[in-house]
Design a protein around this motif. Structure first.
Motif, PDB file in Angstrom:
ATOM      1  N   ILE A 149       0.755  -1.334   0.052  1.00 27.53           N
ATOM      2  CA  ILE A 149       0.102   0.096  -0.119  1.00 27.53           C
ATOM      3  C   ILE A 149       0.899   1.277  -0.105  1.00 27.53           C
ATOM      4  O   ILE A 149       1.734   1.302   0.581  1.00 27.53           O
ATOM      5  CB  ILE A 149      -0.830   0.082   1.277  1.00 27.53           C
ATOM      6  N   LEU A 163       1.097   5.074   0.630  1.00 30.12           N
ATOM      7  CA  LEU A 163       0.258   5.912   1.647  1.00 30.12           C
ATOM      8  C   LEU A 163       0.773   7.337   1.719  1.00 30.12           C
ATOM      9  O   LEU A 163       1.881   7.369   1.938  1.00 30.12           O
ATOM     10  CB  LEU A 163       0.229   5.251   3.058  1.00 30.12           C
ATOM     11  N   ALA A 185      -3.277   4.646  -1.810  1.00 28.42           N
ATOM     12  CA  ALA A 185      -4.160   5.534  -0.778  1.00 28.42           C
ATOM     13  C   ALA A 185      -3.537   6.849  -0.213  1.00 28.42           C
ATOM     14  O   ALA A 185      -2.353   7.028  -0.371  1.00 28.42           O
ATOM     15  CB  ALA A 185      -4.322   4.440   0.584  1.00 28.42           C
ATOM     16  N   SER A 215      -2.750  10.577  -5.773  1.00 30.43           N
ATOM     17  CA  SER A 215      -2.958   9.262  -5.913  1.00 30.43           C
ATOM     18  C   SER A 215      -3.823   9.120  -7.346  1.00 30.43           C
ATOM     19  O   SER A 215      -3.661   8.139  -7.955  1.00 30.43           O
ATOM     20  CB  SER A 215      -3.377   8.861  -4.770  1.00 30.43           C
ATOM     21  N   VAL A 240      -7.527   4.238  -2.981  1.00 30.95           N
ATOM     22  CA  VAL A 240      -8.462   4.566  -1.741  1.00 30.95           C
ATOM     23  C   VAL A 240      -8.207   6.058  -1.443  1.00 30.95           C
ATOM     24  O   VAL A 240      -6.994   6.527  -1.390  1.00 30.95           O
ATOM     25  CB  VAL A 240      -8.039   3.886  -0.547  1.00 30.95           C
ATOM     26  N   ILE A 260     -10.955   0.594   5.354  1.00 31.87           N
ATOM     27  CA  ILE A 260      -9.720   0.290   4.105  1.00 31.87           C
ATOM     28  C   ILE A 260      -9.493  -1.115   4.189  1.00 31.87           C
ATOM     29  O   ILE A 260      -9.651  -1.731   3.093  1.00 31.87           O
ATOM     30  CB  ILE A 260      -8.698   1.043   4.318  1.00 31.87           C
TER      31      ILE A 260
END
Length: 300
Positions: free
Chosen positions: A34, A36, A106, A115, A130, A293
């Motif tokens: 992921i 972030l 995300a 993103s 996300v 999430i």
């Protein structure tokens, strides 16, 4: 540590991208990554971001945290159609350099815009998206230009690149990475003004641009599963309306109510302005999104 060495944590690494060093770290050991990304010009160590990252690691994923150009201990850089376009290109090259992708991407606030642009421009690197605290609307968009572009533009027009050293945000970048002082001084003033005007133009609200500097028609390129956590009821920076519009632009996206209080952002801004604490830092509530999430990732 030498005088020109950036202040990075021992677990961090750097990669040179487009002539500047980008600082990053990966938490966890899972092959499922992921990415972030926080908002504003905040780096990976902004309070509130790491608890969310750790919750996602505890949920079985690895998490990439990174200092975008002009954030944290990374080198300052200035190129591209907008700052978010520059960041999307940087992230794409970072992921390719790491041999990672497609990934779960995300981000909140400015990180949400970065993103979305990564997904639009480099769809092969993204498998799930996300988003939360999406900036939009007249107030939110003008506020971005006024905060992130105008002070530097005015400083350089009046004092040349030395004027940048008087601004708090660039002094902070120098404190975390002393090499940034010379990088700022070495900027060509005329070219910096041209770039700043271009970046400022992306924050002028335009028909057909729900997101600053991004044409609505480009959202057709986002075909991956997408979770959107809508903005607060009265949040002028991240309007509820913008979240709803983006959910319409991204076909098949899932829109949910925020897991934090509707007025979380307003209370955080009140704390920041007053210097008092009501228990709301800007990103402290983000960890509350971890269950939603993780459930979305499991379902998709």
């Amino acid at each position: 540590m030498s005088a020109g060495e950036p202040l990075i944590s021992p677990q961090s690494s750097t990669m040179e991208i487009n002539g500047g060093n980008v600082v990053y770290e990966i938490l966890g050991t899972s092959d499922e990554l992921i990415v972030l990304t926080p908002g504003g010009r905040f780096g990976k160590d902004i309070p509130g971001l790491r608890p969310l990252a750790q919750a996602l690691v505890d949920g079985g994923y690895s998490v990439l945290l990174w200092d975008r150009p002009n954030c944290g201990a990374s080198d300052v850089q200035f190129y591209g159609r907008s700052e978010s376009h520059m960041r999307a290109e940087t992230l794409a090259k970072l992921l390719r350099g790491l041999g990672r992708g497609p990934c779960i991407v995300a981000g909140g606030s400015g990180g949400a815009r970065d993103s979305m642009l990564l997904t639009i421009l480099y769809p092969e690197l993204v498998r799930t998206l996300v988003l939360w605290n999406i900036v939009g609307g007249i107030y939110g968009t003008f506020n971005l230009g006024a905060h992130y572009v105008l002070p530097s533009l005015q400083a350089v027009r009046g004092l040349g690149t030395e004027g940048l050293l008087r601004l708090r945000e660039w002094r902070e970048r120098i404190d975390e990475n002393p090499a940034n002082k010379q990088r700022l001084l070495d900027l060509d003033p005329d070219e910096f003004v041209k770039l700043s005007l271009r970046w400022l133009g992306s924050y002028v609200p335009k028909p057909g641009q729900t997101i600053p500097g991004v044409e609505d028609e480009l959202f057709d390129r986002i075909t991956v599963p997408t979770l959107i956590i809508r903005g607060g009821e009265n949040d002028l920076d991240h309007p509820k309306r913008t979240s709803l519009e983006v959910s319409c632009l991204i076909r098949g996206s899932t829109l949910i109510d925020p897991p934090w209080p509707e007025d979380a952002w307003e209370r955080a801004m009140e704390d920041r302005a007053s210097g008092r604490s009501n228990g709301f830092n800007m990103f402290d509530t983000w960890v509350q999104a971890a269950p939603d999430i993780l459930k979305f990732l499991a379902d998709t």
